[in-house]
Design an enzyme around this catalytic site. Structure first.
Site, PDB file in Angstrom:
ATOM      1  N   HIS A 157     -14.674  -2.412   5.434  1.00 25.45           N
ATOM      2  CA  HIS A 157     -13.369  -2.243   6.103  1.00 25.45           C
ATOM      3  C   HIS A 157     -13.534  -1.754   7.558  1.00 25.45           C
ATOM      4  O   HIS A 157     -13.107  -0.656   7.904  1.00 25.45           O
ATOM      5  CB  HIS A 157     -12.472  -1.284   5.303  1.00 25.45           C
ATOM      6  CG  HIS A 157     -11.012  -1.504   5.596  1.00 25.45           C
ATOM      7  ND1 HIS A 157     -10.007  -1.294   4.677  1.00 25.45           N
ATOM      8  CD2 HIS A 157     -10.377  -1.920   6.731  1.00 25.45           C
ATOM      9  CE1 HIS A 157      -8.832  -1.566   5.220  1.00 25.45           C
ATOM     10  NE2 HIS A 157      -9.032  -1.948   6.473  1.00 25.45           N
ATOM     11  N   ARG A 195      -6.041  -7.403   3.321  1.00 24.09           N
ATOM     12  CA  ARG A 195      -6.023  -6.347   2.300  1.00 24.09           C
ATOM     13  C   ARG A 195      -6.656  -6.892   1.028  1.00 24.09           C
ATOM     14  O   ARG A 195      -6.361  -8.029   0.610  1.00 24.09           O
ATOM     15  CB  ARG A 195      -4.594  -5.891   2.005  1.00 24.09           C
ATOM     16  CG  ARG A 195      -3.972  -4.991   3.072  1.00 24.09           C
ATOM     17  CD  ARG A 195      -4.689  -3.625   3.143  1.00 24.09           C
ATOM     18  NE  ARG A 195      -4.112  -2.729   4.129  1.00 24.09           N
ATOM     19  CZ  ARG A 195      -4.509  -2.606   5.399  1.00 24.09           C
ATOM     20  NH1 ARG A 195      -5.517  -3.338   5.842  1.00 24.09           N
ATOM     21  NH2 ARG A 195      -3.931  -1.736   6.195  1.00 24.09           N
ATOM     22  N   ILE A 231      -2.759 -11.233  14.329  1.00 23.84           N
ATOM     23  CA  ILE A 231      -4.207 -11.367  14.086  1.00 23.84           C
ATOM     24  C   ILE A 231      -4.558 -12.812  13.716  1.00 23.84           C
ATOM     25  O   ILE A 231      -5.531 -13.373  14.219  1.00 23.84           O
ATOM     26  CB  ILE A 231      -4.671 -10.372  12.999  1.00 23.84           C
ATOM     27  CG1 ILE A 231      -4.424  -8.931  13.483  1.00 23.84           C
ATOM     28  CG2 ILE A 231      -6.152 -10.581  12.668  1.00 23.84           C
ATOM     29  CD1 ILE A 231      -4.617  -7.855  12.421  1.00 23.84           C
ATOM     30  N   GLU A 248     -10.580  -0.005  -2.900  1.00 26.75           N
ATOM     31  CA  GLU A 248     -11.403   0.721  -1.918  1.00 26.75           C
ATOM     32  C   GLU A 248     -11.371   2.213  -2.177  1.00 26.75           C
ATOM     33  O   GLU A 248     -10.300   2.735  -2.502  1.00 26.75           O
ATOM     34  CB  GLU A 248     -10.884   0.436  -0.506  1.00 26.75           C
ATOM     35  CG  GLU A 248     -11.148  -0.983  -0.083  1.00 26.75           C
ATOM     36  CD  GLU A 248     -10.627  -1.278   1.319  1.00 26.75           C
ATOM     37  OE1 GLU A 248     -10.435  -0.336   2.107  1.00 26.75           O
ATOM     38  OE2 GLU A 248     -10.434  -2.455   1.606  1.00 26.75           O
TER      39      GLU A 248
HETATM   40  C1  GLV Z   1      -6.564  -1.548   8.940  1.00 24.29           C
HETATM   41  O1  GLV Z   1      -6.827  -2.038   7.900  1.00 24.29           O
HETATM   42  C2  GLV Z   1      -5.283  -1.599   9.558  1.00 24.29           C
HETATM   43  O2  GLV Z   1      -4.296  -1.964   8.897  1.00 24.29           O
HETATM   44  O3  GLV Z   1      -5.193  -1.254  10.742  1.00 24.29           O
END
Ligand code: GLV
Length: 324
Positions: free
Chosen positions: A287, A240, A159, A269
């Site tokens: 989220h 996170r 990511i 959360e």
């Molecule tokens: C979402 O937070 C994931 O880890 O896919």
């Protein structure tokens, strides 16, 4: 075969499971709300497989409630900090996740946070919706430029790399810190330079977090770090919540140590630290990193296919390594 699905998930995943075994959910799963832990323990009773999401704790209590026939916990997420891997290992339970398929959607969302926080989009929209906007103003909602600035990435996995690629469109310089360093050719392709965490903190104009939550990354960003940042920095977290000590971030916003924050994830959360609501410069999303129709379909199908493989005696494709 009994398969417990902890939440309402896309049909694409349910279809795969329903063709294979008896899928158990609760009537309350018709909503998108998390399920109470009592109901969760009841739901998993006697299941061979659990399809879970980041909202449910898969700990010793859940595994015991399921029983010794439980073979696999398939998380419909790339992260798996909601699952106790040590407890799964003790019980020979396989754990899988859904890596890769949510990379681009999550990178897009990180950029939504970057742009939204840097340009004060949440604050500006709130004023407009409240009917308080009086027309264009030279000093209204001044944000910060992104063009040619330093994009700091804490974590450069799939990511983080996708976020870095998008940064090239803004002509940004990419600095990153990660325990794993990319090869020189991969760094060159991304135009990314590895730096120590201290340098990242001091030099970033945008600091975007892309690490998993581990004991090492929990509270990696506290007041001590915020004090060393540029006061014009925009901090973005789509990884996170607990990677940032939220109370410290609120203090940093109070004291003007940072310009703005964009958060898609939170420490507790779904409870949001009320201090965050006091900050117009906190751009907050619930989220939704991977929340696109296409991506969630693929994640659900992938989690379901991991279950089918495990229950058929095959090795699921997305096994998470368990501690020995
Ligand atoms: C979402 O937070 C994931 O880890 O896919």
């Amino acid at each position: 075969m009994k398969i417990a699905v902890t939440r309402r998930i896309p049909e694409a995943g349910l279809k795969v499971l329903e063709a294979f075994g008896e899928v158990k959910t609760l009537a309350m799963h018709q909503t998108d709300d998390g399920i109470a832990s009592e109901a969760l323990l009841k739901l998993v009773e006697g299941a061979q497989a659990i399809l879970s999401t980041v909202g449910e704790r898969m700990d010793a209590a859940t595994m015991d409630a399921a029983g010794p026939q439980l073979k696999i916990i398939a998380n419909m997420a790339v992260g798996y900090d909601n699952i106790s891997l040590a407890e799964a290992a003790k019980r020979n339970i396989l754990v899988t996740n859904t890596p890769g398929v949510l990379t681009e959607a999550t990178a897009d969302l990180a950029w939504t946070l970057i742009l939204g926080a840097a340009r004060r989009a949440g604050e500006a929209e709130r004023v407009l919706r409240a009917g308080q906007w009086k027309g264009w103003g030279p000093l209204q909602f001044l944000g910060v430029d992104l063009y040619k600035k330093n994009l700091g990435l804490f974590g450069l996995g799939r990511i983080g790399q996708a976020v870095a690629r998008r940064g090239r469109g803004f002509d940004m310089t990419v600095l990153y810190h990660d325990v794993n360093r990319l090869s020189a050719s991969a760094e060159e392709a991304l135009n990314a330079r590895w730096v120590e965490k201290d340098e990242l903190i001091a030099e970033a104009d945008i600091l975007s977090l892309h690490c998993p939550l581990t004991p090492e990354t929990r509270h990696a960003f506290t007041l001590a770090e915020f004090r060393k940042m540029k006061p014009s920095v925009v901090i973005v977290n789509s990884a996170r919540g607990p990677v940032i000590k939220e109370d410290d971030l609120c203090q940093a916003l109070d004291e003007g140590l940072v310009f703005a924050a964009g958060l898609d994830v939170f420490e507790e959360e779904p409870v949001i630290n009320p201090r965050l609501f006091d900050h117009e410069r906190a751009f907050l999303l619930p989220h939704i990193g991977s929340a696109t129709i296409e991506t969630r379909d693929t994640m659900a199908r992938m989690a379901a296919e991991n279950i089918v493989a495990a229950l058929s005696g095959d090795t699921p494709e997305n096994l998470v390594p368990l501690p020995l």
